[in-house]
Design an enzyme around this catalytic site. Sequence first.
Site, PDB file in Angstrom:
ATOM      1  N   THR A 157       0.998  -1.072  -0.044  1.00 39.42           N
ATOM      2  CA  THR A 157       0.134   0.027  -0.011  1.00 39.42           C
ATOM      3  C   THR A 157       0.651   1.368   0.122  1.00 39.42           C
ATOM      4  OG1 THR A 157      -1.644   1.249   1.181  1.00 39.42           O
ATOM      5  CG2 THR A 157      -0.183  -0.348   2.830  1.00 39.42           C
ATOM      6  N   ASP A 209      -7.688  -3.426   0.630  1.00 41.22           N
ATOM      7  CA  ASP A 209      -8.733  -2.621  -0.405  1.00 41.22           C
ATOM      8  C   ASP A 209      -9.845  -2.365   0.612  1.00 41.22           C
ATOM      9  OD1 ASP A 209      -8.471  -1.271  -3.175  1.00 41.22           O
ATOM     10  OD2 ASP A 209     -10.649  -1.939  -2.757  1.00 41.22           O
ATOM     11  N   ASP A 258     -12.509   9.285   7.952  1.00 43.57           N
ATOM     12  CA  ASP A 258     -12.586   9.470   9.448  1.00 43.57           C
ATOM     13  C   ASP A 258     -13.330  10.284  10.016  1.00 43.57           C
ATOM     14  OD1 ASP A 258     -11.622   6.634   9.895  1.00 43.57           O
ATOM     15  OD2 ASP A 258      -9.667   7.329   9.919  1.00 43.57           O
ATOM     16  N   ARG A 310     -10.848  -2.554   9.432  1.00 39.76           N
ATOM     17  CA  ARG A 310      -9.348  -2.952   9.021  1.00 39.76           C
ATOM     18  C   ARG A 310      -8.996  -3.813  10.446  1.00 39.76           C
ATOM     19  NH1 ARG A 310      -7.786   1.486   7.761  1.00 39.76           N
ATOM     20  NH2 ARG A 310      -8.251   0.970   5.537  1.00 39.76           N
TER      21      ARG A 310
HETATM   22  P1  ITT Z   1      -3.647   1.821  -1.573  1.00 43.95           P
HETATM   23  O1  ITT Z   1      -4.351   1.400  -2.544  1.00 43.95           O
HETATM   24  O2  ITT Z   1      -2.142   1.977  -1.662  1.00 43.95           O
HETATM   25  O3  ITT Z   1      -3.547   0.842  -0.586  1.00 43.95           O
HETATM   26  P2  ITT Z   1      -5.508   3.736  -1.378  1.00 43.95           P
HETATM   27  O4  ITT Z   1      -5.677   4.885  -0.399  1.00 43.95           O
HETATM   28  O5  ITT Z   1      -5.679   4.081  -2.685  1.00 43.95           O
HETATM   29  O6  ITT Z   1      -4.053   2.963  -1.004  1.00 43.95           O
HETATM   30  P3  ITT Z   1      -7.818   2.019  -1.410  1.00 43.95           P
HETATM   31  O7  ITT Z   1      -8.105   1.761  -3.084  1.00 43.95           O
HETATM   32  O8  ITT Z   1      -8.228   0.661  -0.755  1.00 43.95           O
HETATM   33  O9  ITT Z   1      -6.484   2.780  -1.108  1.00 43.95           O
HETATM   34  O10 ITT Z   1      -8.889   3.194  -0.926  1.00 43.95           O
HETATM   35  C1  ITT Z   1      -9.522   3.401   0.335  1.00 43.95           C
HETATM   36  C2  ITT Z   1      -9.862   4.585   0.356  1.00 43.95           C
HETATM   37  O11 ITT Z   1     -11.162   4.442   1.332  1.00 43.95           O
HETATM   38  C3  ITT Z   1      -9.138   5.549   1.283  1.00 43.95           C
HETATM   39  O12 ITT Z   1      -8.210   6.263   0.519  1.00 43.95           O
HETATM   40  C4  ITT Z   1     -10.216   6.583   2.301  1.00 43.95           C
HETATM   41  O13 ITT Z   1     -10.549   7.461   1.492  1.00 43.95           O
HETATM   42  C5  ITT Z   1     -11.114   5.390   2.552  1.00 43.95           C
HETATM   43  N1  ITT Z   1     -10.925   4.565   3.788  1.00 43.95           N
HETATM   44  C6  ITT Z   1     -10.696   3.311   3.871  1.00 43.95           C
HETATM   45  N2  ITT Z   1     -10.334   2.966   5.008  1.00 43.95           N
HETATM   46  C7  ITT Z   1     -10.670   4.072   5.691  1.00 43.95           C
HETATM   47  C8  ITT Z   1     -10.390   4.416   7.155  1.00 43.95           C
HETATM   48  O14 ITT Z   1     -10.147   3.433   8.117  1.00 43.95           O
HETATM   49  N3  ITT Z   1     -10.922   5.648   7.395  1.00 43.95           N
HETATM   50  C9  ITT Z   1     -11.266   6.496   6.574  1.00 43.95           C
HETATM   51  N4  ITT Z   1     -11.335   6.446   5.296  1.00 43.95           N
HETATM   52  C10 ITT Z   1     -10.894   5.068   4.953  1.00 43.95           C
END
Ligand code: ITT
Length: 212
Positions: free
Chosen positions: A17, A77, A168, A194
Amino acid sequence: MSSSPLSSRTQTLILATRNQGKVREIADALRHFGFDVRPLPDNFPEIEETGSTFEENALIKAHAVADALGLPALADDSGLEVDALNGAPGVYSARYGHDIPLLPGEDDDARNNRKLLDALSAFPHPHTGRFRCCMALVRPGKADLVRHGVWEGVIVDTPSGNNGFGYDPLFFDPELGRISGELTREEKNARSHRGKALRRLIRALEEEGSAG
Ligand code: ITT
């Protein structure tokens, strides 16, 4: 959850990530279980997330890294599903605001939150939704492990708190009575999508260990 190492031999694991918020939430928990956690190398090429589900995208990311480096890789993801928006932004959570300009001083997360509040202003309260997370562990020569976690909540109208990342500051946990952006890392991990996915993955690894 026990805190004993999974085996006497330290296992190297690449966190597949680029999201530093995820790294902070995942790395400590895994180190605690005896993993030698390493970041994605800076020069690793961008991985295109072409899947239509969290699971597909988690597997795409973990396979891209494990296959290229020949090392175990763990990908997350995740995203926010809002009922009034028929599940959006969902797998597009990270890119949700990319179609509108950044305001001065705004980062990606703040722009996503602004777009979400604009979209929800037309709908009656409560704005129910949930975070979802899929974790995929890909290991050369071993079966893939995939585990999920869900965190139910409500989207509030005013951002609050400086902790965490992404959505968040807008995510209220009704059972806890608190906003995710106000929780410490430990408090969030105990409740979050998560944290749940990670604990399920660690349990599956422990079961593998005791079966082998
Ligand atoms: P990687 O693919 O490199 O892991 P990314 O941020 O692009 O990073 P994702 O495609 O999984 O990852 O998108 C996850 C998005 O969902 C993240 O950028 C936040 O906008 C939201 N998100 C996921 N988990 C979250 C959390 O615990 N708290 C707040 N927002 C969250």
